[in-house]
Design a protein around this motif. Structure first.
Motif, short mmCIF file in Angstrom:
data_model
loop_
_atom_site.label_atom_id
_atom_site.label_comp_id
_atom_site.label_asym_id
_atom_site.label_seq_id
_atom_site.Cartn_x
_atom_site.Cartn_y
_atom_site.Cartn_z
N PRO A 10 -68.18 63.40 20.06
CA PRO A 10 -68.23 62.48 18.92
C PRO A 10 -68.79 63.14 17.67
CG PRO A 10 -70.00 62.03 20.46
CD PRO A 10 -69.12 63.04 21.13
N HIS A 12 -69.25 65.15 14.13
CA HIS A 12 -68.86 66.42 13.52
C HIS A 12 -69.88 67.48 13.87
CE1 HIS A 12 -65.76 64.49 10.98
NE2 HIS A 12 -66.60 63.46 11.01
N GLY A 22 -64.55 64.91 6.95
CA GLY A 22 -64.55 63.59 7.54
C GLY A 22 -63.55 62.67 6.87
N GLU A 25 -63.54 56.25 4.74
CA GLU A 25 -63.87 55.03 5.47
C GLU A 25 -62.81 53.95 5.23
OE1 GLU A 25 -65.53 54.82 1.36
OE2 GLU A 25 -65.45 56.35 2.93
N ARG A 84 -67.88 58.00 21.10
CA ARG A 84 -68.55 56.98 20.28
C ARG A 84 -67.72 55.70 20.36
NH1 ARG A 84 -71.54 58.26 15.16
NH2 ARG A 84 -70.26 60.12 15.06
N GLN A 105 -61.07 49.34 17.52
CA GLN A 105 -62.01 49.30 16.40
C GLN A 105 -61.86 48.06 15.53
OE1 GLN A 105 -61.59 53.00 14.27
NE2 GLN A 105 -62.52 54.21 15.90
N GLY A 455 -66.71 55.87 12.69
CA GLY A 455 -66.80 57.32 12.86
C GLY A 455 -68.14 57.94 12.53
#
Length: 474
Positions: A10, A12, A22, A25, A84, A105, A455
């Motif tokens: 999970p 980075h 990344g 969002e 995660r 999610q 994330g």
């Protein structure tokens, strides 16, 4: 078991990888508290659509959902067996701990519940901060004993079964108060902070409780491997209610910052060559001399802080004054103010409070409207995009305090706002095209609190150095 070479765990590998590589969002999870103590819920917000797309309603009432964490985070990045996929959601009011499955999610579901009776059997209550550990366990700070009197300790959950394993400190140790914590194995340390007695803060902010010493002033330094208390740093009267604590994200940095709520001060904590830890005040927000408020001197009441993933900027909210600030911390000993924005607060120019002396402002700020709706309350919880360019803000602190300080916000419901961040020179600008309004919820207005991305984010992920512990040189 940690597996060298694995890149499928999970999170980075490093903070900078998360910042530079990344994803943007798209979803955010927000605990929503019902002001009348009914069924709280976890809202899933689609940030592109700016609306709640799912509500996971809790089966009990009077939970007071608060802060959350993950079953696994970037501390487990090198372990291919970790994923995660569970959000750990403590309820500060009922002392339950909800385990939420986010395998899908967009539609989280309840997976498991730790009941108050299980907590009481360990003589703990009032769970607050949750962090995953590289071992696969989950560690949660607890603020009270079974009777909700002040007792600071920690509990461990099994990362697979989510059953309570016991308390974390050795020999059932505890400290007088507890709140937030951050661990740093490279220096074999964990540092925790202090709010106050659950019985005291649960009835609102009372000056008699402050005078009686029912709120904390210490940083508690723990030996990470032996689980023993090594040191307590008393921040004194200026450091009452040290709340959110953040190490710098670089796991080889032996320093960080803590925000002290009541008198709006930021302390830098750091490791001395002697091996002891120390703290120095590096930011002070002066109180404002006012008329028409509960005190003549109005403190800022700093309630949340965070650090950008590149360790360049520190952000915090002054919940009573009503502003969010951005500081350049390239020199951690000398933070430099580079951005500030007022979004509500207690000193608006059309309110009942008159500022008669202000060391910072030349006039009282005006109310702010977004999409035709007035911002009630004041900025409180903060969450940052991984790239550091967007800062999300909600306004609820804790429902008894919300009702005391911002009753109009409680009646109306809270908002989620987005602030655009200048990451080159510094600067904060409200995005007038973004608003998630919790006024029009199906069963009435609610109080939106903390925010988490599926994330990971700036405040829940802890990174480990490649080496297990620090060598001989600082």
């Amino acid at each position: 078991m940690f597996r060298l070479g694995c890149r499928k765990g999970p999170g980075h590998a490093t903070p900078l990888e998360a910042m530079n590589k990344g994803p943007r969002e798209e979803l955010i999870y927000v605990p929503c508290i019902t002001p009348q103590g009914q069924h709280d819920y976890l809202a899933t917000v689609d940030l592109n659509r700016q609306q709640v797309i799912h509500r996971l309603v809790m089966p009990h009432v009077n939970d007071e959902l608060h802060h959350s964490g993950w079953n696994s985070c970037s501390s487990c990045h090198g372990d291919c067996s970790k994923k995660r996929d569970k959000l750990i959601l403590p309820a500060i009011g009922s002392s339950r701990i909800y385990i939420v499955d986010i395998s899908n999610q967009r539609t989280p579901r309840l997976h498991e519940t730790v009941e108050p009776e299980e907590m009481s059997a360990l003589n703990v209550s009032t769970p607050h901060t949750s962090h995953c550990l590289a071992s696969g366990e989950i560690m949660i700070s607890t603020l009270g004993d079974k009777d909700r009197e002040n007792r600071g300790t920690f509990v461990l959950l099994d990362g697979k079964t989510f059953k309570l394993k016991g308390t974390w400190p050795a020999d059932n140790l505890s400290v007088p108060f507890n709140y937030d914590f951050w661990y740093q194995p490279y220096y074999n340390v964990m540092i925790s902070t202090e709010w106050g007695s659950p019985r005291a803060f649960g009835r609102g902010l009372n000056l008699d409780d402050l005078a009686a010493g029912r709120y904390g002033t210490h940083l508690n330094i723990w030996d990470w491997t032996s689980r023993r208390l090594m040191q307590r740093i008393d921040l004194g009267a200026e450091g009452v209610m040290p709340l959110e604590i953040r190490f710098l994200h670089d796991p080889k940095q032996a320093q960080g910052f803590v925000g002290c709520a009541l008198n709006a001060a930021v302390y830098r904590f750091y490791l001395e060559p002697s091996g002891n830890w120390a703290a120095e005040k590096v930011i002070t927000i002066p109180p404002k001399k006012v008329e028409g408020w509960i005190l003549e001197d109005m403190p800022g009441v700093m309630t949340d802080i965070l650090i950008s993933l590149d360790d360049r900027f520190l952000y915090f909210s002054n919940w009573v004054h009503g502003d969010v600030r951005q500081y350049d911390i390239s020199d951690p000993r000398r933070p430099r103010l580079v951005g500030q924005i007022f979004l509500g607060g207690s000193i608006l120019d059309d309110g009942k409070v008159k500022v008669v002396r202000d060391q910072e402002l030349t006039k009282q700020p005006s109310p702010v409207y977004i999409k035709g709706r007035r911002i009630e309350g004041a900025p409180q919880m903060l969450q940052m995009s991984l790239d550091g360019k967007r800062l999300y803000v909600t306004d609820s602190l804790f429902s008894p305090w919300d009702k005391q300080f911002y009753p109009s916000m409680v009646r109306r419901g809270t908002m989620m706002l987005q602030i655009d961040v200048d990451t080159e020179r510094g600067g904060l600008t409200l995005n007038k095209d973004f608003l998630v309004d919790f006024h029009d919820e199906p069963n009435g207005p609610v109080l939106a609190h903390e925010m988490r991305y599926p994330g990971g984010d700036c405040t829940s992920d802890i990174w480990l150095a490649p080496e297990a512990t620090k060598g001989s040189s600082l």
